[in-house]
Design a protein around this motif. Sequence first.
Motif, PDB file in Angstrom:
ATOM      1  N   GLY A  89      -2.775  25.985  21.490  1.00  0.00           N
ATOM      2  CA  GLY A  89      -1.442  25.326  21.327  1.00  0.00           C
ATOM      3  C   GLY A  89      -1.322  24.551  19.870  1.00  0.00           C
ATOM      4  N   VAL A  90      -0.126  24.064  19.908  1.00  0.00           N
ATOM      5  CA  VAL A  90      -0.206  23.023  18.598  1.00  0.00           C
ATOM      6  C   VAL A  90       0.334  21.959  19.582  1.00  0.00           C
ATOM      7  N   ILE A  91      -0.280  20.907  19.592  1.00  0.00           N
ATOM      8  CA  ILE A  91       0.132  19.403  20.357  1.00  0.00           C
ATOM      9  C   ILE A  91       0.910  18.741  19.202  1.00  0.00           C
ATOM     10  N   ASN A  92       2.113  18.077  19.483  1.00  0.00           N
ATOM     11  CA  ASN A  92       2.860  17.240  18.650  1.00  0.00           C
ATOM     12  C   ASN A  92       2.595  15.918  19.358  1.00  0.00           C
ATOM     13  N   PHE A  93       2.318  14.936  18.398  1.00  0.00           N
ATOM     14  CA  PHE A  93       2.178  13.524  18.736  1.00  0.00           C
ATOM     15  C   PHE A  93       3.234  12.641  17.927  1.00  0.00           C
ATOM     16  N   GLU A  94       4.034  11.713  18.598  1.00  0.00           N
ATOM     17  CA  GLU A  94       4.622  10.884  18.085  1.00  0.00           C
ATOM     18  C   GLU A  94       3.913   9.654  17.793  1.00  0.00           C
ATOM     19  N   ASP A  95       3.576   9.165  16.448  1.00  0.00           N
ATOM     20  CA  ASP A  95       2.746   8.090  16.182  1.00  0.00           C
ATOM     21  C   ASP A  95       3.685   7.145  15.571  1.00  0.00           C
ATOM     22  N   SER A  96       3.416   5.767  15.678  1.00  0.00           N
ATOM     23  CA  SER A  96       3.951   4.693  15.418  1.00  0.00           C
ATOM     24  C   SER A  96       2.954   3.544  14.757  1.00  0.00           C
ATOM     25  N   VAL A  97       3.093   3.249  13.456  1.00  0.00           N
ATOM     26  CA  VAL A  97       2.064   2.324  12.752  1.00  0.00           C
ATOM     27  C   VAL A  97       2.534   1.129  13.111  1.00  0.00           C
ATOM     28  N   VAL A  98       1.932   0.193  13.623  1.00  0.00           N
ATOM     29  CA  VAL A  98       2.542  -1.109  13.779  1.00  0.00           C
ATOM     30  C   VAL A  98       1.546  -2.462  13.418  1.00  0.00           C
ATOM     31  N   ASP A  99       2.130  -3.444  12.788  1.00  0.00           N
ATOM     32  CA  ASP A  99       1.109  -4.457  12.397  1.00  0.00           C
ATOM     33  C   ASP A  99       0.770  -5.522  13.585  1.00  0.00           C
ATOM     34  N   HIS A 100       0.067  -6.557  13.333  1.00  0.00           N
ATOM     35  CA  HIS A 100      -0.537  -7.537  14.261  1.00  0.00           C
ATOM     36  C   HIS A 100       0.631  -8.379  14.869  1.00  0.00           C
ATOM     37  N   GLY A 112       3.782  -6.889  15.778  1.00  0.00           N
ATOM     38  CA  GLY A 112       4.607  -5.987  16.169  1.00  0.00           C
ATOM     39  C   GLY A 112       5.679  -5.173  15.367  1.00  0.00           C
ATOM     40  N   ARG A 113       5.468  -5.297  14.105  1.00  0.00           N
ATOM     41  CA  ARG A 113       6.363  -4.864  13.112  1.00  0.00           C
ATOM     42  C   ARG A 113       6.140  -3.461  12.826  1.00  0.00           C
ATOM     43  N   ALA A 114       6.946  -2.604  12.904  1.00  0.00           N
ATOM     44  CA  ALA A 114       6.706  -1.028  12.704  1.00  0.00           C
ATOM     45  C   ALA A 114       6.959  -0.899  11.196  1.00  0.00           C
ATOM     46  N   LEU A 115       5.735  -0.345  10.658  1.00  0.00           N
ATOM     47  CA  LEU A 115       5.614  -0.122   9.410  1.00  0.00           C
ATOM     48  C   LEU A 115       5.823   1.540   9.006  1.00  0.00           C
ATOM     49  N   LEU A 163       0.567  -1.182  -0.191  1.00  0.00           N
ATOM     50  CA  LEU A 163       0.067   0.016  -0.012  1.00  0.00           C
ATOM     51  C   LEU A 163       0.923   1.259  -0.032  1.00  0.00           C
ATOM     52  N   ALA A 164       0.609   2.173  -0.781  1.00  0.00           N
ATOM     53  CA  ALA A 164       1.225   3.674  -0.934  1.00  0.00           C
ATOM     54  C   ALA A 164       1.418   4.131   0.332  1.00  0.00           C
ATOM     55  N   GLY A 165       2.323   4.664   0.894  1.00  0.00           N
ATOM     56  CA  GLY A 165       2.466   5.636   2.020  1.00  0.00           C
ATOM     57  C   GLY A 165       1.693   6.600   2.464  1.00  0.00           C
ATOM     58  N   ALA A 166       1.167   7.256   1.504  1.00  0.00           N
ATOM     59  CA  ALA A 166       0.083   8.227   1.881  1.00  0.00           C
ATOM     60  C   ALA A 166      -1.204   7.556   2.604  1.00  0.00           C
ATOM     61  N   LEU A 208       2.910  -2.492   4.188  1.00  0.00           N
ATOM     62  CA  LEU A 208       1.684  -2.723   4.501  1.00  0.00           C
ATOM     63  C   LEU A 208       1.006  -3.407   3.323  1.00  0.00           C
ATOM     64  N   ARG A 209       0.488  -4.682   3.562  1.00  0.00           N
ATOM     65  CA  ARG A 209      -0.148  -5.523   2.507  1.00  0.00           C
ATOM     66  C   ARG A 209      -1.515  -5.917   2.844  1.00  0.00           C
ATOM     67  N   PRO A 210      -2.224  -6.290   1.741  1.00  0.00           N
ATOM     68  CA  PRO A 210      -3.797  -6.487   2.233  1.00  0.00           C
ATOM     69  C   PRO A 210      -3.761  -7.736   3.130  1.00  0.00           C
ATOM     70  N   ASN A 211      -4.822  -7.629   3.931  1.00  0.00           N
ATOM     71  CA  ASN A 211      -5.016  -8.343   5.004  1.00  0.00           C
ATOM     72  C   ASN A 211      -4.024  -8.205   6.251  1.00  0.00           C
ATOM     73  N   ASP A 212      -3.212  -7.054   6.393  1.00  0.00           N
ATOM     74  CA  ASP A 212      -2.309  -6.917   7.531  1.00  0.00           C
ATOM     75  C   ASP A 212      -3.287  -6.149   8.570  1.00  0.00           C
ATOM     76  N   THR A 213      -3.358  -6.453   9.804  1.00  0.00           N
ATOM     77  CA  THR A 213      -4.111  -5.768  10.723  1.00  0.00           C
ATOM     78  C   THR A 213      -3.002  -4.654  11.364  1.00  0.00           C
ATOM     79  N   ILE A 214      -3.326  -3.375  11.485  1.00  0.00           N
ATOM     80  CA  ILE A 214      -2.542  -2.247  11.868  1.00  0.00           C
ATOM     81  C   ILE A 214      -3.037  -1.701  13.235  1.00  0.00           C
ATOM     82  N   TYR A 215      -2.253  -0.933  14.061  1.00  0.00           N
ATOM     83  CA  TYR A 215      -2.429  -0.263  15.331  1.00  0.00           C
ATOM     84  C   TYR A 215      -1.807   0.885  15.273  1.00  0.00           C
ATOM     85  N   VAL A 216      -1.993   1.863  15.969  1.00  0.00           N
ATOM     86  CA  VAL A 216      -1.247   3.214  16.014  1.00  0.00           C
ATOM     87  C   VAL A 216      -1.063   3.468  17.270  1.00  0.00           C
TER      88      VAL A 216
END
Length: 169
Positions: free
Chosen positions: A127-138, A140-143, A60-63, A103-111
């Motif tokens: 204010g401007v709140i800044n979050f550090e987000d990490s997208v991980v799969d089922h 635990g692999r960081a995407l 899947l494309a990054g965007a 990220l491939r079809p049928n992967d499950t992701i969490y943020v």
Amino acid sequence: MADKRETFDLPSEFTFTARSQGRTITEGDFSAMTNLTWTTAEYHTNKPLMLESDFGERNLAGACIIAFALGLATPSVRPRLTGLGVKLVALAGYDEVRFSSPLRPNDTIYVETKVRDIVKTSRPHLGVINFEDSVVDHDGRALCTYVRSAFCDVSESALYADPSIGRAD
């Protein structure tokens, strides 16, 4: 040289990590996002070709990953922030975006999201709140990782100092 923006001193309640609900990216989700974004490269659209490649499947494309992640991340932090008197107003941007695994079809992701800081603005309630987000799969692999920024209203939080207090009129 970039100027250092002034940040709020965050109480310990703001140092939390929220994990979103999971979402399995189905073939339908994958196709819909690929078509919606006009992502036409064969890495994203040609299953037989990709099954024979080193990749082994379409990616899947990054965007699209970022769009899915925003939909998962915001509901996981909004209630906690609202409870602290901070209201999210509008997305401001993304920085430090890095893609580390496909990220491939049928992967499950969490943020997984944590608050990095909240930058003060010229308006005491905003204010401007800044979050550090990490997208991980089922597994635990960081995407993908990135910093997501949003405007926020802090007027009902412990961060807010009413500018009218202490003024001699």
